[in-house]
Enzyme design. Structure first.
Site: not given
Ligand code: HMG
Length: 445
Positions: A83, A120, A244
């Site tokens: 990203e 993500c 995450h």
């Protein structure tokens, strides 16, 4: 059914280190404990002047190919998840292929290349694409190179500045993998959210507090969806749960919720009942406010129990060790959490072959995904080849004013010259701009 999963992993950290309690906190007038205890972070990784998402990705991929003895012909796909891209058309994977073609005789002209974007979670989605491609039998015996690479920067002064990081994780996805086999079952929790986004801008617009709540809601949705296909998740059904990790404190919150969910209506809830009572159920309260208040009290008490703390120390804490030292790597974050846990298992001499990991990926915007992984027989050799802690140790420790220069150097809107702090060796480096505003790279012996 053919086993498909991750055969090999190489991690590449940005070569600079920003010490959060020692260097960053005093400049911000913060108590260092906000970073070490609250967020759970000791340092962030930053790219040196000659590093960026392409160099980190290419260097991780090159290391992986060299270690596994792979040639370009062994690779049928190169998917980059990021990203932090600097081009809305040409994917980072083409730059990576270009770099690798500088050092191999063969080329990647017959490999499918792309770039995945969903904050993500895109790294996990790229692994999914590779899994489906192999399962569909379209891979012609070749594997997929999936690389998660990010320079996770926030605007200076943004609350997210404390959680920055930079690094890449290269993964080789194959049949009969050496590291982990992916489960067929998956669960999703996905909704249109505007908690963290980058509308044609490099640094995110972020509502930090809300992003924490959205992470928790989507993760819970994904867990329930996963259970609807895989059956109820049981407390002793997995050895580690890599999630995450934007910062370890986030996973601390998620883990407590997950634990409450998983032990509900089991003997574990019964075992806790004498000490903290049973979990509040909505029907037992006059209104939602009263129920929510009871839940908050129960969660506080649950977090303090020995039973929960022991579970957290064994199953969750080992997934956070790398993250603590490097910060958020966005797309790479959940993949360093997996490696962190397996590194700890190897260090402690735990036999992991055949054991299960419960993996929780997340991307703002927002989507969570849960799946399981079975650790493969070759895991230990793979893990013993991982040198991330040496890389972490070798980083150059920047001062606060150096940090500001580095931040400017990697700001896409500025073209700031900066002398490197470290010396590149046997790696790809950023080498200036070409006539079409493209970034150029070279391999330094
Ligand atoms: P903040 O408001 O500056 O920090 O930013 P805070 O005041 O909330 O403090 C953080 C924690 O430290 C709190 O713990 C404090 O109590 C504690 P909590 O109460 O939440 O458990 N604290 C202390 N503890 C001990 N001693 C002290 C002390 N002082 C405070 N002296 C925030 C925090 C997360 C909002 C900020 O860092 C931020 O905006 N981060 C970026 C967004 C983010 O990471 N969100 C996470 C979920 S979204 C996600 O994961 C997706 C993402 O990776 C992007 C993507 O998908 O692409 C971000």
């Amino acid at each position: 059914m053919t086993a498909v999963g991750i055969d090999a992993v190489e991690i590449w950290t940005g070569k600079l280190k920003l010490d959060l309690p020692e260097t960053f906190a005093p400049q911000k007038g913060d108590d260092p404990a906000k970073y070490t205890k609250g967020l759970g972070l000791r340092a962030s990784s930053f790219p040196d002047a000659y590093e960026d998402i392409v160099t980190m990705a290419s260097n991780a991929a090159y290391k992986l190919m060299e270690r596994k003895g792979l040639e370009p012909d062994d690779i049928g796909r190169i998917d980059v998840a990021t990203e932090s891209a600097f081009d809305n058309s040409k994917p980072v994977s083409t730059y990576v292929a270009g770099c690798l073609e500088e050092v191999y005789d063969e080329d990647f002209h017959h490999a499918n290349k792309g770039e995945r974007k969903f904050a993500c979670i895109a790294g996990t989605q790229s692994i999914d694409d590779a899994y489906n491609w192999i399962k569909a039998g379209r891979n012609r015996g070749r594997g997929a190179l999936v690389i998660a690479t990010d320079t996770a920067l926030y605007a200076r002064g943004d609350a997210g500045e404390a959680t920055q990081g930079a690094g890449a994780v290269a993964m080789y996805i194959t049949e009969d993998p050496s590291l982990v086999e992916l489960s067929h079952a998956q669960g999703y929790g996905s909704a249109d959210e505007t908690d963290f986004l980058k509308p044609n801008q490099q640094f995110p617009s972020v509502d930090g507090k809300r992003s924490v709540q959205v992470y928790l809601s989507r993760m819970r949705e994904a867990l329930e969806d996963y259970e609807s296909v895989a059956g109820d998740v049981e407390l002793d059904g997995f050895e580690y749960a890599p999630f995450h990790t934007p910062f370890p404190g986030m996973v601390r919150k998620a883990a407590l919720l997950a634990y409450r969910h998983v032990v509900r209506d089991t003997e574990h809830e019964d075992a806790l009942a004498d000490e903290i009572g049973r979990q509040p159920r909505p029907g037992e309260f006059e209104d939602d406010d009263a129920y929510q208040e009871a839940i908050r009290e129960y969660m506080d008490a649950l977090g303090d129990t020995e039973q929960y703390q022991d579970w957290y120390a064994e199953v969750i804490d080992p997934t956070l060790s790398i993250s603590r030292e490097v910060g958020n790597w966005y797309t790479g974050s959940v993949h360093i959490a997996r490696m962190s846990a397996l590194l700890e298992a190897a260090e402690e001499g735990t036999e992991m072959a055949g054991e299960t990991l419960l993996v929780g990926s997340y991307g703002s915007g927002a989507q969570a995904e849960i799946h399981a992984e079975t650790v493969a027989d070759g895991w230990k050799d793979e893990i013993e080849a991982c040198d991330i802690y040496d890389q972490i140790e070798d980083r150059y420790d920047i001062s606060f004013s150096e940090y500001e220069q580095v931040h400017d150097r990697h700001n896409h809107e500025k073209r700031v010259e900066l002398e490197p702090f470290t010396q590149p060796e046997g790696e790809f480096v950023f080498d200036g701009w070409g006539p079409m505003n493209e970034r150029k790279y070279t391999f330094v012996e």
